[in-house]
Design a protein around this motif. Structure first.
Motif, PDB file in Angstrom:
ATOM      1  N   GLY A   1      42.116  39.285  48.910  1.00  0.00           N
ATOM      2  CA  GLY A   1      43.113  39.183  49.970  1.00  0.00           C
ATOM      3  C   GLY A   1      44.363  39.967  49.642  1.00  0.00           C
ATOM      4  O   GLY A   1      44.927  40.663  50.486  1.00  0.00           O
ATOM      5  N   LEU A   2      44.776  39.876  48.380  1.00  0.00           N
ATOM      6  CA  LEU A   2      45.993  40.562  47.951  1.00  0.00           C
ATOM      7  C   LEU A   2      45.830  42.075  48.072  1.00  0.00           C
ATOM      8  O   LEU A   2      46.709  42.789  48.572  1.00  0.00           O
ATOM      9  CB  LEU A   2      46.315  40.169  46.505  1.00  0.00           C
ATOM     10  N   THR A   3      44.681  42.587  47.606  1.00  0.00           N
ATOM     11  CA  THR A   3      44.503  44.039  47.662  1.00  0.00           C
ATOM     12  C   THR A   3      44.339  44.516  49.101  1.00  0.00           C
ATOM     13  O   THR A   3      44.901  45.530  49.501  1.00  0.00           O
ATOM     14  CB  THR A   3      43.278  44.478  46.827  1.00  0.00           C
TER      15      THR A   3
ATOM     16  N   ARG B   1      39.943  47.127  37.823  1.00  0.00           N
ATOM     17  CA  ARG B   1      40.870  48.260  37.657  1.00  0.00           C
ATOM     18  C   ARG B   1      41.283  48.818  39.017  1.00  0.00           C
ATOM     19  O   ARG B   1      42.424  49.227  39.225  1.00  0.00           O
ATOM     20  CB  ARG B   1      40.239  49.333  36.765  1.00  0.00           C
ATOM     21  N   THR B   2      40.350  48.815  39.986  1.00  0.00           N
ATOM     22  CA  THR B   2      40.710  49.320  41.309  1.00  0.00           C
ATOM     23  C   THR B   2      41.794  48.453  41.942  1.00  0.00           C
ATOM     24  O   THR B   2      42.760  48.952  42.512  1.00  0.00           O
ATOM     25  CB  THR B   2      39.473  49.322  42.220  1.00  0.00           C
ATOM     26  N   GLN B   3      41.615  47.140  41.783  1.00  0.00           N
ATOM     27  CA  GLN B   3      42.620  46.248  42.351  1.00  0.00           C
ATOM     28  C   GLN B   3      43.983  46.478  41.723  1.00  0.00           C
ATOM     29  O   GLN B   3      45.002  46.514  42.411  1.00  0.00           O
ATOM     30  CB  GLN B   3      42.184  44.787  42.158  1.00  0.00           C
ATOM     31  N   LEU B   4      43.987  46.688  40.407  1.00  0.00           N
ATOM     32  CA  LEU B   4      45.253  46.931  39.725  1.00  0.00           C
ATOM     33  C   LEU B   4      45.910  48.197  40.260  1.00  0.00           C
ATOM     34  O   LEU B   4      47.107  48.231  40.544  1.00  0.00           O
ATOM     35  CB  LEU B   4      45.022  47.051  38.210  1.00  0.00           C
ATOM     36  N   VAL B   5      45.091  49.249  40.405  1.00  0.00           N
ATOM     37  CA  VAL B   5      45.641  50.517  40.895  1.00  0.00           C
ATOM     38  C   VAL B   5      46.203  50.337  42.312  1.00  0.00           C
ATOM     39  O   VAL B   5      47.280  50.844  42.637  1.00  0.00           O
ATOM     40  CB  VAL B   5      44.554  51.614  40.856  1.00  0.00           C
ATOM     41  N   ILE B   6      45.477  49.602  43.142  1.00  0.00           N
ATOM     42  CA  ILE B   6      45.964  49.383  44.512  1.00  0.00           C
ATOM     43  C   ILE B   6      47.322  48.692  44.481  1.00  0.00           C
ATOM     44  O   ILE B   6      48.270  49.108  45.160  1.00  0.00           O
ATOM     45  CB  ILE B   6      44.935  48.546  45.316  1.00  0.00           C
ATOM     46  N   LEU B   7      47.413  47.639  43.650  1.00  0.00           N
ATOM     47  CA  LEU B   7      48.685  46.909  43.586  1.00  0.00           C
ATOM     48  C   LEU B   7      49.804  47.805  43.066  1.00  0.00           C
ATOM     49  O   LEU B   7      50.914  47.806  43.613  1.00  0.00           O
ATOM     50  CB  LEU B   7      48.536  45.674  42.693  1.00  0.00           C
ATOM     51  N   LEU B   8      49.484  48.598  42.029  1.00  0.00           N
ATOM     52  CA  LEU B   8      50.515  49.471  41.461  1.00  0.00           C
ATOM     53  C   LEU B   8      50.988  50.489  42.491  1.00  0.00           C
ATOM     54  O   LEU B   8      52.195  50.691  42.693  1.00  0.00           O
ATOM     55  CB  LEU B   8      49.969  50.199  40.228  1.00  0.00           C
TER      56      LEU B   8
END
Lengths: 468, 300, 273
Positions: free
Chosen positions: B11-13, B147-154
């Motif tokens: 949901g967040l991403t 890692r994809t989710q992290l990149v999206i958030l960043l």
């Protein structure tokens, strides 16, 4: 007043145009560069380069850019000249009223009824002398005419952008399909029922959202269209994406039209022997619906209610200041438009005998909207022409079918920029009055010095004292 | 609990990507009170440009973070060019015309771009390469955040910060706020309205392009049709937050992302697209000014 | 401040109020656009409301015509021979139906409709036909339509616009557009006609014919007029009573001669010394 460089040296002006055209085509080629030159091969996952489409694109853009600039300037100049006329306080004779077109001339003359009769006779004879495929195309076109006229009441006359019109069309179609499937109800029972269901859904949706401003209404109706499609796809009763097949055609007093009646028609009237006579019946049903629609829309447009809609389209604040209940007027227009979509939906289902949710996609709404926009918002003949152009023409030009939506999109932009009134701009009713006549009942409630008489009909004012 | 966490992260991403697109809607609406229907297509074009760029650059030997960043940059530049052109062609000639005309023109533009990409590229889904490199320090928490989710958030956080700085502290940002407040006054104060509008479209398009790159990385496939659905949802987010309000768009997008994700997880995935539309209709009926928007008074 | 409220049962005489506001206030997010405005429009008279730009004149109009809902106060209409009607909180179309009609500062005609249709739309609230009547055109509807067209033509003849009856409103010269907007408002058969800066944008000649128009309306139609205006000479020459508003408050009221000499009014217009 005029720019000296442009008036003294036309060569320089032309050079400037060419420069602008070149710049535009360079820019568009740059934009198109990756998307139109690089192609992915999905199976091998490789990429290939081909610039073969670019020269054509560049040439086309060059020409289009110059035309675009030319027409844009012309448009701007027209606006200025009118404004100048106004500010100079020139005599009103110089300010042009609505120009008579061939259409208003014919419809205003005494040839009106003969012309209409000939047209009607031609339409009535058409299915008996034409090949089956043409009848199919005509049925399809006429369905879109009635859809277009229905949407025209909402968008063109009332100025409410309904982007989910297809949902109400689907309601009509599914009403017939489901009632026929599960309860065995026939076409003639379902026709009013389909209209009723669509109207009720229109009221149900319209009631809460109608007070929203115009652009929100567009989005909500769009969402509603998508919800309807998704629900139809996911419900069991509608058989989901597979849709409903074997929908019966309209009945004709329980007769089998493809039996002896067909033999008779083929033998005596020269009807094509491959013709499905049910299609001829459908043709007449939809033709009747279209005629009914035209009469209704014409009467509405020139009534108290229709004028309220037009006022609402022109200026919402001023329309309320005239005592018009905005909410009620909007709701009536919205629901009435849905009624027509429902009617067309029932006919459509009986014509195609098979429906599924993908038929009622957003693109279908766009298609109907294009008809209204291209033909002329608020103009009945315009919408008819729009439907014929957008439905019949692509049938004839199948080679271009893949470009159809591309062209529709471009057309919508171009029409809005250059001819927002559409191909046939809506002509307003002309009312006549005479001063100092002697016969006839007194017009106004308060008897004044002026004797006034009003005539209906799209005619031009006629001199003389004879009464039209 | 893990299921809940999965849904939360997705949901967040999702919400982050909606936010990137929603900003474009809300900024354009704030400046010229127009729903830019073609905005979803700009996002879709961003995704396609990114796909093409990644294949070309990849075959030239670029990889890792360099590849991801340059692909994002190219997509941003191209989307910005498209956004600018769309405004120039479909909206600018219609300033001062009736309210309906720019809306119809916008829809026309959207249809045109959709079909243009469909014809130029493909009517089918295309596979999008995995552009996100391995992130070693993520290994211990890999089961909670990919890692994809992290990149999206960043990406999203950086874009938001960048946008805020731009709007608050640059001259153009100030001009934008002025135009959003009162166009006539801004013009009298010497603001070039045309430039401000163009800049708004450019910035909105850049953000949408980043969204396009990220959705490609996360879904791993794209088609010409993704812009329409995503556009609708992002618009819903913008309305939910209060159209015209920049923080509102972000909040609305996150709420929508969560709502969709949890609805898909706990209710039924076949109706997940309906959720957004139903939220939109409910919001418009009960609080059309949105969560963080202000009620508009009519000018007479 | 003198209380001009009439004794009950006196309604109907010239000079009695036909429209009255008591303590009318409008607050926009903390900003008081109108503060306790008490105003009366005398029956069959021309009353004017003046004040510097941004003093709250148009807000006042919007409050009494229902476009805004006033924060506090009362708006009351006293129709001759009928019980008083509280207008606060009613929708704009209902207020028009009760007999308030207005024009707008920036002309708001129905541009793509003809002059006659503009006036016909003004008749809307005095007509009855609905969907049924429109579709079936029964006798009552046809008669009503005929009467409405006749009435509209009469108005156009009376105010010199009949020769352009079938022109689109947007094609009219500016002065005639102003005139048409007034005629359209008259078509609603108002008890009180509210004119919002009718002279704005007119040249000297047009303003003088507007003055004739306003006085002839008052003589010909049984209507009271409330006028918002900047043009002092127009206001002074036509109105019987003038109210002056500044920063949302009434600062003076009285006949033109008094207002002309009132130091508070002069200060509001010319600023502090």
């Amino acid at each position: 007043m005029t720019n000296p460089s442009s008036s003294q040296k036309p060569g320089r002006a032309i050079l400037a145009e060419i420069k602008a055209g070149l710049l535009a085509s360079l820019w568009i080629c740059l934009l198109a560069f990756p998307l139109m030159t690089l192609e992915i091969n999905p199976s091998s996952h490789t990429i290939s380069f081909s610039a073969s489409r670019l020269p054509f694109l560049a040439g086309a853009t060059f020409v289009l850019a110059i035309l675009w600039r030319f027409f844009l300037r012309r448009r701007a100049f027209q606006g200025v000249s009118k404004a100048v006329l106004k500010s100079e306080g020139l005599p009103e004779g110089l300010i042009k009223g609505p120009k008579p077109t061939w259409l208003t001339v014919v419809m205003g003359s005494r040839f009106r009824y003969p012309v209409l009769a000939i047209l009607l006779g031609f339409m009535a004879l058409l299915p008996f002398v034409s090949p089956p495929y043409l009848v199919n195309v005509m049925v399809k076109a006429l369905i879109y005419v009635s859809l277009g006229l229905g949407l025209n009441v909402v968008v063109g006359v009332s100025g409410l952008l309904n982007l989910g019109y297809v949902a109400f069309y689907a309601m009509g179609a599914y009403t017939y399909a489901l009632l026929g499937q599960y309860l065995g109800l026939g076409f003639w029972v379902c026709l009013p029922l389909g209209a009723l269901v669509a109207t009720l859904m229109g009221l149900l949706l319209g009631f809460p959202v109608i007070r929203l401003s115009g652009d929100y209404l567009a989005i909500v109706t769009l969402s509603f269209g998508e919800i309807t499609r998704l629900v139809l796809t996911n419900l069991d009763i509608t058989r989901g994406p597979r849709g409903i097949s074997n929908i019966r055609p309209a009945g004709f007093f329980g007769l089998d039209l493809n039996g002896p009646i067909k033999d008779f028609l083929v033998a005596n009237l020269g009807v094509d022997k491959d013709m499905d006579i049910n299609k001829i019946l459908t043709y007449f049903i939809i033709l009747g619906l279209v005629i009914l629609t035209i009469i209704c829309v014409f009467r509405l447009e020139n009534s108290r209610l229709g004028r309220a809609w037009l006022a609402m389209r022109e200026d919402e604040v001023a329309c309320q200041a005239m005592g018009i209940n905005k909410t009620r007027a909007k709701l009536t227009a919205f629901a009435l438009g849905s009624t027509w979509a429902g009617l067309a939906g029932v006919v459509f289902a009986s014509h195609l005998s098979f429906i599924n949710p993908t038929i009622f996609s957003f693109m279908e709404s766009i298609m109907i909207l294009s008809i209204v926009v291209l033909g002329g918002m608020g103009s009945i003949p315009g919408v008819i022409l729009g439907a014929l152009v957008l439905i019949v023409l692509p049938e004839q030009l199948r080679a271009f079918s893949q470009y159809r939506m591309l062209i529709f999109g471009a057309l919508m932009v171009l029409m809005m920029v250059f001819r927002p009134g559409g191909l046939i701009q809506s002509a307003r009713e002309v009312y006549l009055h005479k001063l100092g006549g002697q016969d006839g009942p007194q017009g106004g409630p308060a008897g004044g010095a002026a004797r006034i008489e009003a005539l209906n009909g799209a005619g031009r004012p006629v001199e003389g004292d004879g009464r039209g | 609990m893990n299921f809940f966490l999965d849904l939360f992260m997705s949901g967040l991403t999702k919400g982050s990507i909606y936010a990137l697109i929603a900003l474009g809607y809300t900024m354009v609406y704030g400046i010229i009170a127009l729903i830019n229907f073609a905005h979803g297509e700009i996002y879709m074009i961003g995704a396609f440009t990114a796909l093409l760029a990644s294949m070309v650059l990849g075959s030239l030997g670029l990889s890792g973070w360099g590849l991801l960043l340059s692909v994002a940059a190219i997509a941003a530049v191209y989307s910005a060019m498209y956004g600018w052109t769309v405004e120039r062609v479909a909206y600018k000639p219609l300033r001062g015309s009736s309210r309906l005309a720019p809306l119809i023109s916008a829809i026309g533009m959207s249809i045109f771009l959709q079909n243009y990409v469909q014809l130029a590229q493909s009517p089918n889904f295309l596979v999008f390469p995995d552009l996100v490199p391995q992130i070693d320090f993520l290994a211990p928490v890999a089961r909670y955040i990919s890692r994809t989710q992290l990149v999206i958030l960043l990406f999203t956080v950086f874009s938001m910060v960048g946008l805020t700085v731009f709007i608050k502290f640059t001259k153009m940002g100030m001009a934008m706020r002025a135009v959003a407040q009162d166009q006539t006054m801004a013009r009298l104060a010497g603001v070039n309205i045309d430039k401000v509008i163009s800049a708004t479209f450019v910035i909105g398009s850049i953000l949408a392009a980043l969204g396009g790159v990220l959705i490609g990385c996360s879904m791993r496939q794209i088609s010409f049709y993704i812009g329409f659905i995503a556009g609708m949802k992002a618009f819903t987010a913008a309305v939910l937050g209060g159209i015209g309000s920049i923080p509102g768009a972000v909040v609305g997008a996150l709420i929508l992302g969560f709502a969709e994700s949890f609805a898909a997880g706990y209710v039924s995935s076949s109706y997940k697209d309906v959720v957004a539309f139903i939220i939109l209709i409910i919001i418009l009926i009960f609080r059309p000014e949105g969560i963080m928007g202000q009620a508009q008074t009519q000018k007479v | 401040m003198a209380d001009l409220r009439p004794a009950a049962g006196q309604a109907g005489h010239a000079g009695d109020p036909v429209l009255q506001t008591r303590g009318l206030s409008m607050v926009f997010g903390g900003l008081e656009a109108l503060n306790n405005v008490d105003l009366e429009v005398g029956r069959d008279t021309i009353t004017a409301l003046i004040g510097p730009n941004g003093s709250g004149k148009t807000t006042f109009f919007n409050c009494i015509t229902g476009i805004y809902r006033p924060t506090r106060g009362q708006v009351t209409l006293f129709p001759a021979g009928l019980p008083a009607i509280g207008l606060k909180g009613l929708a704009p179309d209902v207020i028009t139906h009760h007999g308030l009609a207005r024009t707008f500062q920036n002309i708001r005609l129905f541009n793509n409709l003809t002059v006659l249709e503009n006036v016909l739309i003004g008749r809307h609230t005095r007509m009855k036909a609905g969907l049924w009547g429109a579709l079936f055109r029964d006798r009552a509807t046809r008669r009503e339509e005929r009467e409405a067209i006749g009435h509209s033509f009469e108005l156009l003849v009376s105010y010199g616009l009949d020769h352009m009856a079938n022109e689109l409103a947007k094609n009219l010269p500016y002065g005639d557009q102003r005139r048409l907007e007034i005629v359209r408002a008259l078509a609603t058969e108002p008890r009180v006609l509210l004119l919002d800066e009718p002279a704005a944008g007119l040249n000297i000649g047009e303003t003088s014919s507007l003055r004739d128009l306003i006085t002839s309306i008052r003589e010909r139609e049984r209507v009271s007029i409330l006028l918002i205006e900047h043009d002092m000479s127009l206001v002074m020459s036509v109105s019987r009573k003038i109210y002056v508003i500044d920063y949302g408050r009434l600062i003076a009221q009285g006949p033109p001669d008094e207002i002309r000499r009132d130091p508070k009014v002069i200060k509001a217009y010319l600023g502090e010394e």
